[in-house]
Structure formats: structure tokens, C-alpha cells
Write a protein that holds these residues in place. Structure first.
Motif, short mmCIF file in Angstrom:
data_model
loop_
_atom_site.label_atom_id
_atom_site.label_comp_id
_atom_site.label_asym_id
_atom_site.label_seq_id
_atom_site.Cartn_x
_atom_site.Cartn_y
_atom_site.Cartn_z
N VAL A 67 0.01 4.15 6.54
CA VAL A 67 -0.75 3.88 5.31
C VAL A 67 -2.05 4.67 5.30
O VAL A 67 -2.42 5.28 4.30
N LYS A 76 0.84 -1.21 0.00
CA LYS A 76 0.00 0.00 0.00
C LYS A 76 0.88 1.26 0.00
O LYS A 76 0.58 2.23 -0.70
N ILE A 121 -6.41 -1.46 3.77
CA ILE A 121 -5.96 -0.75 4.97
C ILE A 121 -6.65 -1.31 6.22
O ILE A 121 -6.03 -1.48 7.26
N SER A 162 -3.39 7.41 2.59
CA SER A 162 -4.62 7.22 1.81
C SER A 162 -5.60 8.36 2.10
O SER A 162 -6.30 8.82 1.20
N THR A 164 2.24 1.68 -3.58
CA THR A 164 1.24 2.09 -4.57
C THR A 164 0.69 3.48 -4.27
O THR A 164 0.51 4.29 -5.18
N LEU A 165 0.46 3.79 -2.98
CA LEU A 165 -0.09 5.11 -2.64
C LEU A 165 0.91 6.21 -2.95
O LEU A 165 0.53 7.29 -3.40
#
Lengths: 450, 174
Positions: A422, A290, A354, A426, A293-294
């Protein structure tokens, strides 16, 4: 007497034979014969009597002789008896004389015995004996011997043994000896002895087994930085070398063997521990994925914000801007609805995974608690079976129960941290999409109008 | 200077009695306070400038009532609030983690106690006392760290909220 009887009998028989043979006619002859025989018979008897007489005299002489011998022996016996009792008295006198002469030296013997017993205890277990074997036997004999005074040589040997121990305790020495390895074989190798504290060989710290008088490696070596200092010590030839010595001459290193390693502790957690480990691994992998990618998505979005003219379909903001471009001519309400729809399409992808991290972070301590309870159940089962007599038996499963708790917390800590990082990332992306996209679009539209 | 040395000695004694878990507590506490100080600094010196800029931009606009103007206002507020609440979650997480780390110290200390019991028996309470001090000191340290964070982090949160509300109030629809 027998011969006399025999001869008479013979004479009678001869007479009878003669009488029968010659008949009555020769009686005169027979008489003559008998008379003649009687004379010779008497003569023989006399001779025999004389013989007996002389033999009697001989025997008497023998008796006298034997009596004399007996008397002599009795006298000798008396003499010896006297001598014996004299000697006894003399012995007692000498004994007294000896104790007087020994005086304080008698105490010295006790001291020597005590000292050699102490020295035996110390020297036989000392690692110096690995270098100089066979020192113990003499001391053992000396401490156990209860008769006789120690002579000068023995006293000197005791002195030398103590002096050697004392001198060697201050020295670092290097020697070759046989080292029994843990799998049973043995090899000759160079060993460094540091005072009376430690032996260092190829395998690291060595211990001296005083029962078998053998040198063997420590069952479990200490931490690597301690071990490397020992190897430096072994390799060095001069100068000052920092070294971790065991001042208890091996007792502390021996305790090290009983201490569980991290790996053993980990496995004490059992199945629950493995489940926690798997959860930690999965949670961290999701978190890592995550984060990566985030970061990529937010990078693309920020570059898209600077370049609103050309929306690309590779990032969420670009896709929303495409929707705006397609509905540019629509009225404001339709445009807002279309934008909201596009935003709602993008959000699940950003949020996904998440919550899994959060659930894992919450589950890990709970699983640890489960492990604790299971361990306590095991403990109480053991108490039911074996009673509370042996604390060691119970302590084993109690420490197992605690290990799972520790594992649960250890897993929860990084998962919590990962989740907060994370979800922070996000959230900032979601805020951009949810609250700021419309504004970006509006600002763009305004600038286009002007 | 001597006072500092003595202080350092007492800290070392404390860590020796409490075990390695105290390092983790110290790390969490350090991180938490660095982040909180950064937030205070942001609130007191960076944010006011940003707020004034947004307010003057808004006041400069002629159109403040259309749909476009509302969206732009929302965006500015959202950007400002993103800046305000950045890393607040991390601070809160760290505050929540401190007692958990203390608990970890308790558990590892108790493992030490039971290991001592398993190898040496219960005859020597001094040997067990070392493990017990390793169990209790990290718990206390974790609690203290969390308490120090709870108060300031909730103050910080209130301040962030206030700053955001004030910003919204300063952007009126003409």
C-alpha cells in the motif's frame, strides 16, 4: 424281687383282714391258709427261677455272637489298612511311571500354556476378533488352567486360532457388525477390515474395544485426505487401492485423539488472541480498501496525464490542473504557491490509513509477547500451587503462552506485506502529485506557447 | 542425475525435519530474490536507455534555466527515480520478514514440544527432539535467508542512489 415283696405284703394284709373279720375263732383256718399259700408261693418262685435260668443262657449266646462280629470287623479293618498302604505304594509307583511316560510332554504343557497366554493377549485385542467374536474365552481358560494335560481337541483349537489370526492378517474382509456410536446408540453396518490393521466403517476409521468387545468410531477422525482414501477402500470391490493403514493396529490413530486441532490451538490464545485477530482483520480490510482506492486513483491520474486539456474534478491531478487553468495569467511564483496549496490539499487523503496498518503490524507481535508473559504468569502461579511435579499441568499453559506469540507473528506477516504494498502505491501517487505536477503543467504551458 | 536426486532427497529431509514453516521461508526467499534479480536487470539494461533518453532530451532543449525548465527537469528526475526505487520497499520488507518467519517456526516448534510434554510426559527426549528440530531449523533458515537478502538489498539500494545522483549530475543548467 419286687413282685415277691408285693405278694407277701398282700398275704399279710389278707391275714389281718381275716383275723379282724373272723376274730380269734378261726385261727386254725388262717394257719391252713398260710400253709397253702406258702406252697403255691414256692412253686411260683421255682418257676420264675427256671425262667431266669433259661434267659441267662440266651444272653450269653448274644454276647458270644457280638464278640464274633467285633472280631470279624477288626479283621476287615486290618485288611483294608493293608490294602490302603498297598495302594499308596502303587500310587507312588504309578506317579513315577507317569512322569517317566510324560517325559518331554510335560514341557509341552508349559509351552502350550505360554503360547495360549501370548495368543490370548494378541487375539483378544486384535480387530479380527470383531469379525469372529468369542475367540478369547477359550484361550483365556487354556492359559489359566494349571492342571491336566491339554487334549488333542484343545491343541487343535489353539492351532486354529493362531492360524486364523495369521491368515486374516493378510486379508481385506467385509462383514456386518454392530457399531456403537459415540453418543451411545448402536447400529448394524457393513465394515471393512484391512488385515489386522484397521477397520473402516461409515464414520471413517473404527476402533475395536477389546474390554467390551464392541466396535466404535475413532473419537477424532484423521485429515480428510486420509479419510477419503479410507472411504475409497471401503467402496472398492477389487483392484489395487492406495490406503493409509495404521501399522500399529490403532495406537497411532489413538494418539491422534490427543493432538489438538487448529481451532483448539487458536482458542488457547484467549483474549489476547482474539484482540490480535481483530487487529489483523481491521488491518487487512484497511489495506484492501487502500489498494482498491489507490489503484482507481492512479488509473484516473494516468489517463488524466494523457488528456491534460480537459481536467476533470474526479481525480487529484485534474483538480490541480483546474487550479492551474484558473491562474494561468498569474506570474510564476503565484502559480507555484497556488499549485503547492492544491497539492497539499490532496495528500492527506492518499496517505490516510496507511500508518494504521503499520502500527497494527508493529503491535501484533507486541501483543503476542503480552500473551506470552500472561501465560508464563499463569504457569508460575500453577507452579506455586501444585509444584513442578506434573509437567503436563505446566505444559498446558506454556503452550498457551506460545500460541499467542505465534498468533502475533502470523498477524504481523501479512500486515507488514500489505503495508509495504500500500505504501509503495501511495508513494508513487504522491511523487506524481508532489514532484511531477509542476513539470506536467510547465510542459503543457510550453507546448501552448509554441 | 543421481546427484540431483540425492540433493532433492536431502532437501526433503531438511523440510521434513524443519516443518511446514520452511515452505513460507522458501516462498519469501524466492520472492525476494526474484524481485532483486529484476532490480539488477532493470539497473543494468533498462535504466541506461532511459537515462540516455532523458539526457539527450535535456541537451536538446534550448531553454534550461527558466522556472518551466526546472520543473520539467524535476519531473524527469522524479519519474526516473520512481522507476528506480519501485519495489525496493517490498524487497526490504521481505528481508525484514524472513527472521520473523523463522521466529514463527521456533514458536510453532516449541508448541509441538510442549504438546508432546503434555500428552506423553518428559520421559522420552526423542519425542521432544522432533519438536526442537522444528523449532531451530526454521530459525536458522530464516536467518540465512535474511542474511542473503540484507547484503544484496543494501548493495542494490546504494546502486539505485548512485544512479539517481549520476542522472541529476548529467542534467546541467546551461
Amino acid at each position: 424281687m419286687k413282685t415277691v415283696f408285693k405278694s407277701i405284703l398282700a398275704a399279710v394284709s389278707i391275714a389281718l383282714v381275716a383275723s379282724t373279720a373272723q376274730a380269734a375263732g378261726s385261727l386254725e383256718e388262717l394257719l391252713q391258709e398260710v400253709k397253702k399259700n406258702r406252697v403255691s408261693e414256692a412253686r411260683i418262685n421255682k418257676q420264675r427261677e427256671a425262667e431266669f435260668q433259661s434267659a441267662r443262657a440266651d444272653k450269653q449266646a448274644l454276647v458270644r455272637k457280638a464278640q464274633a462280629a467285633l472280631k470279624a470287623e477288626k479283621n476287615r479293618g486290618d485288611d483294608l489298612q493293608k490294602q490302603f498302604s498297598d495302594n499308596e505304594v502303587k500310587l507312588a509307583e504309578k506317579e513315577v511311571e507317569l512322569t517317566q511316560a510324560t517325559g518331554t510332554l510335560g514341557e509341552m504343557f508349559g509351552v502350550v500354556r505360554q503360547a495360549s497366554a501370548e495368543a490370548y493377549g494378541q487375539i483378544s485385542t486384535s480387530i479380527v476378533s470383531a469379525e469372529f467374536p468369542g475367540r478369547g474365552a477359550f484361550l483365556k481358560r487354556m492359559s489359566e488352567e494349571s492342571k491336566g494335560l491339554p487334549n488333542i481337541k484343545e491343541l487343535e483349537d489353539l492351532w486354529f486360532a493362531l492360524q486364523t489370526e495369521m491368515t486374516e492378517s493378510g486379508q481385506v474382509s467385509r462383514f456386518t457388525t454392530e457399531v456403537v456410536s459415540l453418543d451411545g446408540g448402536s447400529q448394524q453396518q457393513e465394515v471393512v477390515r484391512i488385515g489386522t490393521f484397521n477397520l473402516v466403517g461409515e464414520q471413517g476409521y473404527l476402533v475395536y474395544d477389546d474390554q467390551n468387545e464392541k466396535v466404535q468410531p475413532l473419537g477424532r477422525q484423521p485429515d480428510s485426505h486420509l479419510l477419503s482414501s479410507a472411504q475409497e477402500m471401503r467402496a472398492a470391490t477389487s483392484g489395487l487401492i492406495p490406503f493409509y493403514a495404521d501399522p500399529s493396529s490403532g495406537a497411532i490413530l489413538g494418539l491422534l485423539k490427543e493432538k489438538a486441532t487448529m481451532m483448539e490451538r487458536y482458542h488457547a490464545g484467549g483474549t489476547v488472541g482474539y484482540v490480535i485477530t481483530v487487529m489483523l482483520a481491521i488491518g487487512l480490510l484497511i489495506g484492501l480498501y487502500k489498494i482498491v482506492t489507490l489503484t482507481i486513483v492512479s488509473g484516473k491520474i494516468s489517463s488524466q496525464v494523457k488528456n491534460i486539456e480537459n481536467p476533470s474534478s474526479g481525480n487529484p491531478l485534474g483538480r490541480i490542473l483546474t487550479v492551474y487553468r484558473e491562474n494561468k495569467s498569474a506570474d510564476v511564483e503565484t502559480l507555484e504557491l497556488k499549485l503547492d496549496e492544491a497539492i497539499l490539499r490532496e495528500l492527506p487523503k492518499i496517505d490516510s490509513g496507511i500508518n494504521v496498518i503499520k502500527i497494527f503490524a508493529a503491535m501484533a507481535p507486541l501483543l503476542g509477547l503480552l500473551g506470552t508473559v500472561l501465560g508464563m504468569i499463569l504457569t508460575f502461579q500453577q507452579i506455586t500451587l501444585f509444584g513442578t511435579g506434573d509437567p503436563k499441568l505446566m505444559a498446558g499453559s506454556i503452550s498457551m503462552a506460545l500460541v499467542t506469540t505465534a498468533q502475533g507473528i502470523i498477524a504481523a506477516l501479512p500486515l507488514l506485506l500489505t503495508h509495504s504494498i500500500v505504501s509503495g502505491r501511495s508513494k508513487s501517487i504522491v511523487h506524481i502529485l508532489d514532484e511531477q505536477t509542476a513539470g506536467i503543467v510547465a510542459a503543457h504551458a510550453e507546448s501552448e506557447k509554441v | 542425475m543421481l546427484y540431483l536426486i540425492e540433493l532433492w532427497e536431502s532437501v526433503r529431509d531438511f523440510i521434513a525435519a524443519g516443518g511446514d514453516v520452511l515452505y513460507v521461508v522458501a516462498l519469501a526467499l524466492f520472492l525476494m530474490w526474484v524481485l532483486m534479480i529484476e532490480r539488477y536487470w532493470y539497473l543494468s539494461s533498462v535504466f541506461p536507455k532511459l537515462r540516455d533518453e532523458i539526457i539527450s532530451n535535456w541537451d536538446a532543449r534550448s531553454d534550461t534555466t527558466s522556472w518551466y525548465a526546472h520543473r520539467i527537469r524535476d519531473t524527469w528526475i522524479s519519474q526516473a527515480s520512481d522507476g528506480l526505487s519501485a519495489r525496493m520497499l517490498l524487497i526490504k520488507t521481505l528481508v525484514a520478514m524472513c527472521p520473523l518467519i523463522g521466529l514463527l517456526g521456533t514458536v510453532t516448534g516449541m508448541i509441538g514440544v510442549f504438546e508432546t510434554m503434555a500428552t506423553q510426559g518428559t520421559s522420552n527426549p526423542r519425542l521432544m527432539a522432533a519438536g526442537i528440530s522444528m523449532a531451530t531449523i526454521p530459525t536458522m533458515a530464516g536467518m540465512v535467508a535474511a542474511l542473503s537478502g540484507v547484503f544484496f538489498s543494501s548493495r542494490l539500494e546504494a546502486k539505485v542512489k548512485m544512479a539517481k545522483v549520476k542522472l541529476i549530475d548529467s542534467l546541467p543548467h546551461h
